[in-house]
Design an enzyme around this catalytic site. Structure first.
Site, mmCIF file in Angstrom:
data_model
loop_
_atom_site.group_PDB
_atom_site.id
_atom_site.type_symbol
_atom_site.label_atom_id
_atom_site.label_comp_id
_atom_site.label_asym_id
_atom_site.label_seq_id
_atom_site.Cartn_x
_atom_site.Cartn_y
_atom_site.Cartn_z
ATOM 1 N N GLY A 1 -8.794 1.399 36.247
ATOM 2 C CA GLY A 1 -9.429 2.609 36.620
ATOM 3 C C GLY A 1 -11.190 2.615 36.968
ATOM 4 N N GLY B 1 -13.311 5.741 36.847
ATOM 5 C CA GLY B 1 -13.938 6.292 36.424
ATOM 6 C C GLY B 1 -15.366 6.268 35.990
ATOM 7 C CB ILE C 1 -16.761 2.219 32.646
ATOM 8 C CG1 ILE C 1 -17.022 2.612 31.019
ATOM 9 C CG2 ILE C 1 -16.697 -0.074 32.218
ATOM 10 C CD1 ILE C 1 -16.616 2.309 30.318
ATOM 11 N NE ARG D 1 -16.958 6.739 19.882
ATOM 12 C CZ ARG D 1 -18.208 6.217 19.454
ATOM 13 N NH1 ARG D 1 -18.561 5.293 19.797
ATOM 14 N NH2 ARG D 1 -18.694 6.698 18.391
ATOM 15 N NE ARG E 1 -16.191 1.017 20.546
ATOM 16 C CZ ARG E 1 -17.524 1.060 20.046
ATOM 17 N NH1 ARG E 1 -18.195 1.788 18.508
ATOM 18 N NH2 ARG E 1 -18.966 0.912 20.931
ATOM 19 C CG ASN F 1 -13.523 1.468 23.250
ATOM 20 O OD1 ASN F 1 -13.827 -0.031 22.468
ATOM 21 N ND2 ASN F 1 -14.839 1.493 23.769
ATOM 22 C CG HIS G 1 -15.790 -3.664 21.144
ATOM 23 N ND1 HIS G 1 -17.361 -3.590 21.434
ATOM 24 C CD2 HIS G 1 -15.583 -2.921 22.025
ATOM 25 C CE1 HIS G 1 -17.874 -2.872 22.029
ATOM 26 N NE2 HIS G 1 -17.128 -1.802 23.260
ATOM 27 C CG MET H 1 -18.420 -0.183 29.064
ATOM 28 S SD MET H 1 -18.544 -2.088 27.548
ATOM 29 C CE MET H 1 -17.703 -3.381 28.057
#
EC number: 1.1.1.37
Length: 354
Positions: A49, A52, A54, A122, A128, A160, A218, A269
């Site tokens: 990923g 993306g 993050i 999100r 989440r 998440n 979390h 994050m």
């Protein structure tokens, strides 16, 4: 090395050769052993990923980590561009990009650490758990590939809802016969980072000198900061305790709303994920007393998964610590957290067994 080999080596991030062909014809680099010329020995890390919100800052920060010798960047779209961009950074890690499901296994082969930020972010109004139906399937697919290609790797899950996706990964690994509770970790480090920051603001301290244990899970009320155990010791009023607890639990929502539909907490994050990944790598290296909070298979409570302090070592998790003394407010919070966590864990396990 002749000129053709040098050119192939430099451009490999744009179109990674097939590993099996590479071994068969003896051309190019052995991907499993590749390392920048002159670079010091380090660890092989894959980010799933990586293109993306993050994944991109996470990849950039991992490229800066001197403990990383090989960095594999995988995504279903845009991986070559991100890889080309990051590969120009003058740090020692060799960067290679992998695009789409056909290259997933090659991306994972030989990895020491796999970090998973893959999935949808999100948006305002979403919890989440609203992400579950999309991200659960993504984590299951990626976990199946990990079980096949690098079953001994440490796995850091960011996707998440972590309270459910970690149990999903565990069930996939159990089915494959590769589950090692010492090597599967849900990344809750952002809760700790936020807690350190917010406590430092209230107490007028340097956040780098503050340590707040955050346990539970979390998401929402499952995030339980143990303010009675803050280092250095701090005395809070009840109003401050309630303010800090609420802000730590809802820090993600604060960012989602501030970005007004343009994303979630991606930069903080990524920072937190790199802090935790670095701790894992230092543990693998054999550094002593590496202690962080993470969501792991646990006997701390009656629940099969729980976030608490863990000591990291050469095999992943060397020790899972108990909660220590809790005050009445924290005990009440723990009961609320366990009730919600139980539902999320069951949801993940049920999904994985379908």
């Amino acid at each position: 090395m002749d000129p053709n080999q040098r050119i192939a080596r430099i451009s490999a991030h744009l179109n990674p050769p097939n590993l099996h062909n590479q071994i068969a014809d003896g051309s190019g680099l052995n991907r499993v052993a590749c390392r920048a010329k002159g670079g010091s020995p380090g660890f092989k890390v894959a980010i799933l990923g990586a293109a993306g919100g993050i994944g991109q800052p996470l990849a950039m920060l991992m490229k800066m980590n001197p403990l990383v010798s090989v960095l594999h960047l995988y995504d279903v779209a845009n991986a070559p561009g991100v890889t080309a961009d990051i590969s120009h950074m003058d740090t020692s890690a060799v960067v290679r990009g992998f695009l789409g499901q056909p290259q997933l296994e090659e991306a994972l082969t030989g990895m020491d650490l796999v970090i998973i930020p893959a999935g949808v972010p999100r948006k305002p109004g979403m919890t989440r758990d609203d992400l579950f139906n999309i991200n659960a399937g993504i984590v299951r697919t990626l976990s199946e590939a990990i079980a096949k290609c690098c079953p001994k790797a440490i796995v850091n899950i960011i996707s998440n809802p972590v309270n459910s996706t970690v149990p999903i990964a565990a069930e996939v690994f159990k089915k494959a016969g590769t589950f090692d509770p010492k090597k599967l970790m849900g990344v809750t480090m952002l809760d700790v980072v936020r807690a350190n920051t917010f406590v430092a603001e209230v107490m007028s301290l340097d956040p780098r000198e503050v340590e707040v244990p955050v346990v539970g899970g979390h998401a929402g009320v499952t995030i339980l900061p143990l303010l009675s155990q803050v280092k250095p010791p701090c005395s809070f009023t009840q109003k401050e305790i309630e303010y800090l607890t609420d802000r730590i639990q809802n820090g993600g929502t604060e960012v989602v709303e501030a970005k007004a539909g343009a994303g979630s907490a991606t930069l903080s994050m990524a920072y937190a994920a790199v802090e935790f990944a670095d701790a894992c790598l230092r543990g693998l290296r054999g550094d002593a007393n590496i202690v962080e909070c993470a969501y792991v298979a646990s006997h701390v409570t009656e629940l099969p998964f729980f976030a608490s302090k863990v000591r990291l070592g050469r095999c992943g998790i060397d020790e899972v610590y108990g909660l220590g003394p809790l005050n009445e407010y924290e005990r009440m919070g723990l009961e609320k957290a366990k009730k919600e966590l139980s539902v999320s864990i069951h949801k993940g396990v049920t999904f994985a067994k379908k």
